[in-house]
Write a protein that holds these residues in place. Structure first.
Motif, PDB file in Angstrom:
ATOM      1  N   LEU A 157      32.936  -8.764  29.324  1.00  0.00           N
ATOM      2  CA  LEU A 157      33.238  -8.983  27.991  1.00  0.00           C
ATOM      3  C   LEU A 157      33.380  -7.127  27.740  1.00  0.00           C
ATOM      4  O   LEU A 157      34.472  -7.061  27.451  1.00  0.00           O
ATOM      5  N   GLU A 158      31.743  -7.144  27.133  1.00  0.00           N
ATOM      6  CA  GLU A 158      31.552  -5.428  26.948  1.00  0.00           C
ATOM      7  C   GLU A 158      32.746  -4.784  27.667  1.00  0.00           C
ATOM      8  O   GLU A 158      33.354  -3.270  26.708  1.00  0.00           O
ATOM      9  N   GLU A 159      32.915  -4.442  28.154  1.00  0.00           N
ATOM     10  CA  GLU A 159      33.082  -3.237  29.998  1.00  0.00           C
ATOM     11  C   GLU A 159      34.903  -3.802  29.438  1.00  0.00           C
ATOM     12  O   GLU A 159      35.705  -2.737  29.757  1.00  0.00           O
ATOM     13  N   ASN A 160      35.343  -5.139  29.463  1.00  0.00           N
ATOM     14  CA  ASN A 160      37.233  -5.023  28.844  1.00  0.00           C
ATOM     15  C   ASN A 160      37.342  -4.937  28.130  1.00  0.00           C
ATOM     16  O   ASN A 160      38.656  -5.748  27.728  1.00  0.00           O
ATOM     17  N   GLY A 161      36.851  -4.685  26.782  1.00  0.00           N
ATOM     18  CA  GLY A 161      36.977  -4.665  25.731  1.00  0.00           C
ATOM     19  C   GLY A 161      36.950  -5.469  24.610  1.00  0.00           C
ATOM     20  O   GLY A 161      37.887  -5.307  23.057  1.00  0.00           O
ATOM     21  N   ALA A 162      36.378  -7.019  25.133  1.00  0.00           N
ATOM     22  CA  ALA A 162      36.723  -8.027  24.489  1.00  0.00           C
ATOM     23  C   ALA A 162      35.746  -8.416  23.046  1.00  0.00           C
ATOM     24  O   ALA A 162      35.401  -9.040  22.415  1.00  0.00           O
ATOM     25  N   VAL A 163      34.738  -6.700  22.595  1.00  0.00           N
ATOM     26  CA  VAL A 163      33.857  -7.438  21.903  1.00  0.00           C
ATOM     27  C   VAL A 163      34.353  -7.412  20.896  1.00  0.00           C
ATOM     28  O   VAL A 163      34.070  -8.446  19.709  1.00  0.00           O
ATOM     29  N   GLU A 164      35.114  -6.120  20.095  1.00  0.00           N
ATOM     30  CA  GLU A 164      35.611  -6.104  18.661  1.00  0.00           C
ATOM     31  C   GLU A 164      36.622  -7.273  18.314  1.00  0.00           C
ATOM     32  O   GLU A 164      36.402  -8.501  17.279  1.00  0.00           O
ATOM     33  N   THR A 165      37.468  -8.450  19.491  1.00  0.00           N
ATOM     34  CA  THR A 165      38.416  -9.363  18.665  1.00  0.00           C
ATOM     35  C   THR A 165      37.198 -10.236  19.204  1.00  0.00           C
ATOM     36  O   THR A 165      37.192 -11.100  17.881  1.00  0.00           O
ATOM     37  N   ILE A 166      36.407 -10.970  19.714  1.00  0.00           N
ATOM     38  CA  ILE A 166      35.055 -12.044  19.182  1.00  0.00           C
ATOM     39  C   ILE A 166      34.427 -11.661  18.348  1.00  0.00           C
ATOM     40  O   ILE A 166      34.470 -12.858  17.338  1.00  0.00           O
ATOM     41  N   ARG A 167      33.783 -10.699  17.743  1.00  0.00           N
ATOM     42  CA  ARG A 167      33.492 -10.256  16.391  1.00  0.00           C
ATOM     43  C   ARG A 167      34.358 -10.749  14.900  1.00  0.00           C
ATOM     44  O   ARG A 167      33.740 -11.106  14.180  1.00  0.00           O
ATOM     45  N   GLU A 168      35.257 -10.544  15.350  1.00  0.00           N
ATOM     46  CA  GLU A 168      36.444 -10.314  14.208  1.00  0.00           C
ATOM     47  C   GLU A 168      36.806 -12.182  14.157  1.00  0.00           C
ATOM     48  O   GLU A 168      36.643 -12.704  12.983  1.00  0.00           O
ATOM     49  N   LYS A 169      37.070 -13.156  15.030  1.00  0.00           N
ATOM     50  CA  LYS A 169      37.146 -14.148  15.419  1.00  0.00           C
ATOM     51  C   LYS A 169      36.036 -15.181  15.167  1.00  0.00           C
ATOM     52  O   LYS A 169      36.042 -15.958  13.982  1.00  0.00           O
ATOM     53  N   THR A 170      34.759 -14.712  15.748  1.00  0.00           N
ATOM     54  CA  THR A 170      34.094 -16.084  16.468  1.00  0.00           C
ATOM     55  C   THR A 170      32.783 -15.132  14.622  1.00  0.00           C
ATOM     56  O   THR A 170      31.809 -16.034  14.792  1.00  0.00           O
ATOM     57  N   GLY A 171      32.583 -13.822  14.170  1.00  0.00           N
ATOM     58  CA  GLY A 171      31.587 -13.840  13.359  1.00  0.00           C
ATOM     59  C   GLY A 171      30.049 -13.017  14.390  1.00  0.00           C
ATOM     60  O   GLY A 171      29.679 -12.615  13.869  1.00  0.00           O
ATOM     61  N   LEU A 172      30.121 -13.058  15.497  1.00  0.00           N
ATOM     62  CA  LEU A 172      29.363 -12.805  16.350  1.00  0.00           C
ATOM     63  C   LEU A 172      29.654 -11.823  18.000  1.00  0.00           C
ATOM     64  O   LEU A 172      30.151 -11.045  17.507  1.00  0.00           O
ATOM     65  N   GLU A 173      28.540 -11.506  17.596  1.00  0.00           N
ATOM     66  CA  GLU A 173      27.740 -10.171  18.485  1.00  0.00           C
ATOM     67  C   GLU A 173      28.199 -11.017  20.148  1.00  0.00           C
ATOM     68  O   GLU A 173      27.048 -11.869  20.527  1.00  0.00           O
ATOM     69  N   PRO A 174      28.413 -10.830  21.238  1.00  0.00           N
ATOM     70  CA  PRO A 174      29.268 -10.932  22.492  1.00  0.00           C
ATOM     71  C   PRO A 174      28.121 -11.183  22.532  1.00  0.00           C
ATOM     72  O   PRO A 174      26.673  -9.883  22.704  1.00  0.00           O
ATOM     73  N   ASP A 175      27.087 -11.889  23.641  1.00  0.00           N
ATOM     74  CA  ASP A 175      25.909 -12.568  23.863  1.00  0.00           C
ATOM     75  C   ASP A 175      25.827 -13.371  25.309  1.00  0.00           C
ATOM     76  O   ASP A 175      25.904 -14.941  24.201  1.00  0.00           O
ATOM     77  N   ALA A 176      25.073 -13.176  26.090  1.00  0.00           N
ATOM     78  CA  ALA A 176      24.409 -14.588  26.203  1.00  0.00           C
ATOM     79  C   ALA A 176      24.030 -15.788  25.571  1.00  0.00           C
ATOM     80  O   ALA A 176      23.622 -17.171  26.305  1.00  0.00           O
ATOM     81  N   TYR A 177      23.645 -15.354  24.654  1.00  0.00           N
ATOM     82  CA  TYR A 177      22.745 -16.595  24.172  1.00  0.00           C
ATOM     83  C   TYR A 177      23.301 -17.273  23.356  1.00  0.00           C
ATOM     84  O   TYR A 177      23.270 -19.327  22.754  1.00  0.00           O
TER      85      TYR A 177
END
Length: 513
Positions: free
Chosen positions: A116-136
């Motif tokens: 996800l990080e390599e595909n540039g999805a981090v910012e979208t996930i962060r903006e929508k969910t407030g979360l830092e992408p993680d296996a958590y």
């Protein structure tokens, strides 16, 4: 009426399940607890048996009521609080899980997150969910289960593909709150705080996010209905022909950390608490505003009452604190957690030893999935007392990591921190925490605030309590710990801690022993 009636709370945690009965004054009148097995199929993998958790839930409810001589009919409502992010998929026909639950600590989907990080999805996930992408979080766990779970476990003679059945709504997804509510009521429901931890829920629009469901290939048909944390309509009632032989409303639920926020009566913006459990979770209420973090914190939903807007929170998630004490037991350095304070006091310092308990990576504010547990600074003179003291100090240092990030994001200087959880019974740790963080530490009389918060949410929904002001009146201080260490010393030790953290980072690389 409230003299003879009560509210119950199921507190389903990482290591066990508790049922507590509270009276109108918020005092504990009955308490029962059962542990469940921790399953480690491979290094970095952690699972629980959902059936064992449900059986234990029935057991502790029955035990607590029996011990106190309380009839089920005397419960006005039951609330649920739960280990968050832990993910269950189950067959809608049989009610049986398709696989063990994947626990929040599990790291099997680390590579998926890195993709996800390599595909540039981090910012979208962060903006929508407030979360830092993680296996958590739950999304990659559910995706893994849909791809990898063995259909034979579904106990069907000719099991169809799990994804096909999920698409039809015949396989259901839930976090542990959903699993328990389903078994208690027969209804497939979650609430906003747990939904906000899945990495599938838009915390601004308050709905499952189509783009994220597509990213993780999660069929919407398998998702639970999302309700307020304190729900006047209730989530349903227990089966009068079931194990309780009574119809009791299940009227409130919160993820465990939000439940502690609610139980600590942190109802106003700026109120903060830290819960010391398996991990530690530091939350600050930010009111109706979802404050975006620049410091590696999570923006999450704090709670919602029926008919009211959601209250948001900033959260710092520390993966290992109480679990570090269990690790000391595993190594036979202690026989019981109560020994840690005496051992720590028996030496003047750690003698330069620092323990970084990054056993499952580093959470906020560092977010390093490949960090691993590290001990630095040992010499031939290092004794177990030094290691024990350094382990306790690691809890305080990790909390300061989050506190500094919290103050930077919120612009609020923290002068007082409410604490709860099993570890706060340790006076040495509470004093150490005050010294390292440079703030007073306030411990309440009732430290089972996670269960209390879910009880409050359920009780408010059925008018057992009138309003939040009455809950504030219940809250009482047990002890306050004031800072005794000078700032220069605390800062020097903390800076050395940051050096130790750097040694732990990026250790677990693929193909390396």
């Amino acid at each position: 009426m409230t003299d003879t009636t009560y509210v119950g709370a199921v507190d389903q945690g990482t290591t066990g399940t508790r049922f507590i009965v509270f009276d109108h004054g918020g005092q504990v009148v009955a308490n029962a607890y059962e542990t469940h097995e921790q399953i480690y199929p491979e290094p970095g993998w952690v699972e629980h048996d959902p059936i064992e958790i449900w059986e234990n839930t029935k057991t502790v409810i029955t035990q607590a009521l029996g011990q106190a001589g309380i009839a089920p009919e005397q419960l006005e409502a039951i609330g649920v609080t739960n280990q968050r992010e832990t993910t269950v998929l189950w067959d809608a026909d049989s009610g049986r899980p398709v696989h063990n639950a994947i626990v929040w600590q599990d790291r099997r989907t680390t590579e998926r997150v890195e993709e996800l990080e390599e595909n540039g999805a981090v910012e979208t996930i962060r903006e929508k969910t407030g979360l830092e992408p993680d296996a958590y979080f739950s999304a990659t766990k559910a995706e893994w289960l849909l791809d990898e779970a063995d259909p034979i476990k579904m106990e069907r003679a000719r099991p169809a593909d799990i994804r096909d059945r999920a698409q039809a709504g015949d396989v259901l997804f839930g976090t542990i709150d959903s699993w328990l509510i389903y078994n208690l009521t027969g209804n497939h429901i979650t609430e906003v705080t747990n939904a906000s931890r899945t990495m599938l829920y838009n915390i601004h629009d308050l709905e499952w996010d189509d783009d994220l469901l597509e990213e993780f290939s999660i069929p919407e048909a398998m998702l639970p209905e999302v309700r307020p944390s304190s729900d006047d309509e209730t989530y349903g009632t227990t089966d009068p022909e079931g194990f309780l032989e009574a119809e009791i409303p299940i009227a409130g639920a919160l993820g465990d950390q939000q439940a502690a926020l609610f139980g600590q009566t942190c109802f106003d913006a700026g109120d903060a608490k830290n819960t010391y459990g398996t991990g530690s979770f530091f939350l600050m209420n930010t009111g109706n505003e979802a404050v975006a973090s620049d410091q590696g914190l999570l923006t999450t939903i704090g709670f919602q009452r029926s008919g009211e807007p959601v209250q948001y929170a900033l959260e710092g998630s520390i993966f290992v604190t109480g679990a570090a004490i269990e690790w000391l037991e595993d190594l036979s350095l202690i026989d019981d957690p109560s020994e840690t304070a005496e051992l720590a006091r028996s030496v003047d310092s750690t003698d330069g030893v620092y323990v970084v308990p990054a056993f499952t990576g580093l959470g906020a504010p560092h977010w390093d999935q490949r960090a691993r547990g590290t001990i630095v600074g040992m010499t031939r003179g290092t004794r177990k007392e030094h290691v024990v003291r350094a382990t306790l100090e690691s809890i305080a240092y990790q909390t300061r990591d989050v506190a500094e990030a919290m103050e930077a994001d919120s612009g609020i200087e923290m002068t007082s921190l409410k604490v709860d959880g099993g570890a706060v019974k340790n006076n040495y740790l509470c004093q150490l925490q005050s010294d390292i963080i440079g703030s007073e530490i306030v411990r309440p009389v009732v430290d089972e605030t996670t269960a209390l918060g879910s009880a409050y949410a359920a009780g408010l929904a059925v008018d057992y309590w009138d309003d939040t002001d009455s809950l504030r009146d219940n809250w009482q201080v047990d002890r306050t710990f004031e800072t005794t260490m000078d700032t220069e010393t605390a800062d020097a030790r903390y800076n050395r801690w940051l050096d130790a953290v750097e040694r732990s980072r990026d250790w677990a690389r693929d193909g390396e022993e």
